[in-house]
Design an enzyme around this catalytic site. Structure first.
Site: not given
Ligand SMILES: Cc1ncc(C[n+]2csc(CCOP(=O)(O)OP(=O)(O)O)c2C)c(N)n1
Ligand SMILES: [Mg+2]
Length: 591
Positions: A59, A121-122, A171, A487
């Site tokens: 979803e 349920f749900q 529903k 990052m």
């Molecule tokens: C759902 C979610 N969980 C955690 C984060 C924190 N976060 C921001 S950037 C990042 C790393 C992203 O890694 P990747 O997709 O491999 O991109 P890269 O920075 O390596 O280019 C994280 C864990 C987030 N923004 N969103």
């Protein structure tokens, strides 16, 4: 044609709801079924010649796909899930749409009214769960309210400051019938407290703003997503070119003004260009149009643009003076305001900015966006720049995940038009890129749609590869695979003495997991994305060397189905420039 029971000439709630989707011009809906939404799916099936129903594989994927439709077209995107887990899987996407002001309707099945509140349920109280992350929310309690509520939902989602509307449908309401002759498909709305119409900008305010422009020596336009939502790009560009005022864009605003024009200062803020941040800092007039002074833009608020006058125009009055006091506050539609400003402007209003442009040109020459040489390794910046070179003349849409690859895309892909750049900006949701691209492709079947993704982000909605294959959506995935949550690694390097804490995406017994590796890329990267793609029926290839990259990229772009290019990149690169959180332009890190 509306579906009716021919014998009884009745129509049920689900059928009315679907009829309203069609009548509001919704051509495709992303919907995942379950017990509490089956009548809605039956109604969608009956109407399959008039509305395309796409089954995402999660979803959340459906929600971002609906956003892809909305962000790229400006029309309301629609997603549907069943009650309970189906509905809660939509929550992140709804919150995301709220922060980026995306017009969206999320429809959720709900347990029958007779058992609501019994932990059936749900059962999840979706209105309660979503109260703070929607623009508005409904639970429909009678078949007789379905048409009105759907009409209101479209209206609320798309007018004023756009946003997500939740419609929770028990529903029994889906199944409840009423005589077709008694259904009004264009009923009066009942929204006494909602007045999105704004008064036109007052002539006095137009005069004040033009006077400020005339007197300014160092003006800057600071423009954002509000200009895109208002379809104000053309008027803004006209205003900027006529006055000669340079334009800095937020991450939501990229494409409002052409990124290839010399007067573009490109992105501002934390990972914005040095010259845009310097220009804002030194400006004597900041024209803040359709922006919200987000902390990723301002850094330390008291220091942000403190020398100049601020003109703030926004459709949402709660944004005015929220973070930063405006000297000329205008609550209004930015497009209308720009039309008025452009119409009233005379040659006397045009300031002489030659000195200012000279200064900015100096900053641009001294601090261009750049990156070092990494030999034959494929740096992310290079990979994106090359993508831009190869696709800038094509009819291209770009979606991204969240992380370094997202910021480099914002920096190195130059957008010349609005609605071409899809980024989860306010919420920063990893997993956004692939499903968003899928939605964009649904709305623009003939266009080139590229998801520039990170290996972490991509894995958060990787299941949508199945949707690409099964629905024949030829999305191209440029996976910038650095085997890390890049990052966060960057922040570890900058602020945590480089100590690795769960930012390596390979096995925990690998030395890189503790930051004790030699920094090279393993022979076998993890996971094997090429094999995963194959499993989903998606063509794929891995590249590691700069020498082979341009050709491999061209091959992907020319391919007529979905394609995954797994590009192995270094993880040692940092996104620069960088203004650390809460700091000022004087703390900008350039290398
Ligand atoms: C759902 C979610 N969980 C955690 C984060 C924190 N976060 C921001 S950037 C990042 C790393 C992203 O890694 P990747 O997709 O491999 O991109 P890269 O920075 O390596 O280019 C994280 C864990 C987030 N923004 N969103
Ligand atoms: Mg990564």
């Amino acid at each position: 044609m509306t579906t009716v029971d021919k014998a009884t000439q009745t129509i049920n709630g689900a059928q009315i709801l679907v009829e309203m989707l069609v009548r509001h011009g919704t051509e495709a809906i992303y919907a995942y079924p379950g017990g509490a939404s089956m009548p809605l799916h039956q109604a969608l099936r009956e109407q399959r010649d008039r509305i395309r129903t796409i089954l995402p594989r999660h979803e959340q994927g459906g929600c971002f796909a609906a956003q892809g439709i909305a962000r790229s077209t400006g029309k309301v995107g629609v997603v549907m899930g069943t009650s309970g887990p189906g509905a809660t899987n939509l929550v992140t996407g709804i919150a995301d749409a709220k922060l980026d002001s995306v017009p969206m309707i999320a429809i959720t099945g709900q347990v029958p009214q007779a058992v609501i509140g019994s932990d059936a349920f749900q059962e999840t109280p979706m209105v309660e769960v979503c109260r703070a992350i929607t623009k508005h929310h409904y639970m429909i309690t009678s078949v007789r309210d379905v048409a009105r509520i759907m009409k209101e939902a479209y209206y609320i989602a798309s007018t004023g400051r756009p946003g997500p509307v939740l419609v929770d449908v028990p529903k029994d309401v889906q199944l409840e019938v009423m005589p077709l002759s008694e259904v009004d498909f264009d009923p009066p709305m009942n929204l006494p407290g909602y007045r999105p119409q704004v008064r036109a900008i007052a002539p006095e305010q137009v005069r004040q703003i033009l006077a400020a422009v005339r007197r300014s020596k160092r003006p800057v336009l600071y423009v954002g997503g509000g200009c895109i939502h208002a379809e104000a790009s053309e008027e803004l560009t006209k205003f900027a070119l006529r006055t000669g005022i340079p334009v800095a864009m937020t991450v939501m605003g990229l494409g409002v003004f052409p990124g290839t024009h010399p007067n573009s200062l490109h992105m501002l803020g934390m990972h914005g260009t040095v010259y845009s941040n310097y220009a804002v800092e030194q400006s004597d007039l900041l024209l803040a149009f359709g922006v919200r002074f987000d902390d990723r833009v301002t850094g330390k608020l008291e220091e942000f643009a403190k020398h100049g006058k601020i003109v703030h125009i926004d459709i949402d009055p709660s944004e005015i003076h929220k973070n930063k006091e405006a000297h000329i506050p205008v609550h209004g539609d930015i497009k209308q305001a720009l039309v008025a400003l452009n119409a009233a402007m005379t040659d006397e209003d045009i300031p002489d900015l030659s000195e200012w442009h000279h200064q900015i040109a100096g900053w641009k020459a001294k601090f261009p966006l750049s990156y070092g040489d990494a030999g034959d390794a494929i740096q992310q910046q290079y990979a994106i720049e090359e993508l831009w070179r190869q696709t800038q003349k094509m009819d291209t849409y770009i979606a991204v995940g969240v992380g370094q690859h997202q910021m480099w895309s914002a920096q190195f892909y130059k957008f010349d038009k609005p609605r071409r750049w899809m980024s989860s900006s306010g919420l920063g949701t990893m997993g956004f890129g692939l499903p968003c691209a899928m939605g964009v492709q649904t709305a623009h079947p003939k266009s080139l749609v590229v998801d520039i993704d990170g290996d972490g982000s991509f894995q958060m909605n990787i299941q949508e590869l199945a949707t690409l294959y099964c629905e024949k959506l030829p999305v191209k995935i440029l996976l910038l695979n650095n085997q890390h949550l890049g990052m966060v690694v960057q922040w570890e390097d900058r602020f945590m003495s480089g100590r690795r804490a769960h930012t390596y995406l390979g096995p925990v017994d690998h030395p890189e997991a503790l930051g004790e590796g030699d920094g090279s890329m393993p022979e076998q990267t993890f996971p094997n994305f090429v094999r995963i793609a194959e499993g989903y029926g998606i063509k794929s290839r891995q590249v590691r060397s700069k020498a082979e990259y341009p050709k491999a990229l061209a091959e992907m772009l020319a391919y007529d189905g979905p394609y995954l290019l797994d590009v192995i990149c270094p993880y040692q690169e940092h996104v620069l420039p960088m203004i650390p959180s809460g700091k000022t332009v004087r703390d900008i890190i350039v290398e």
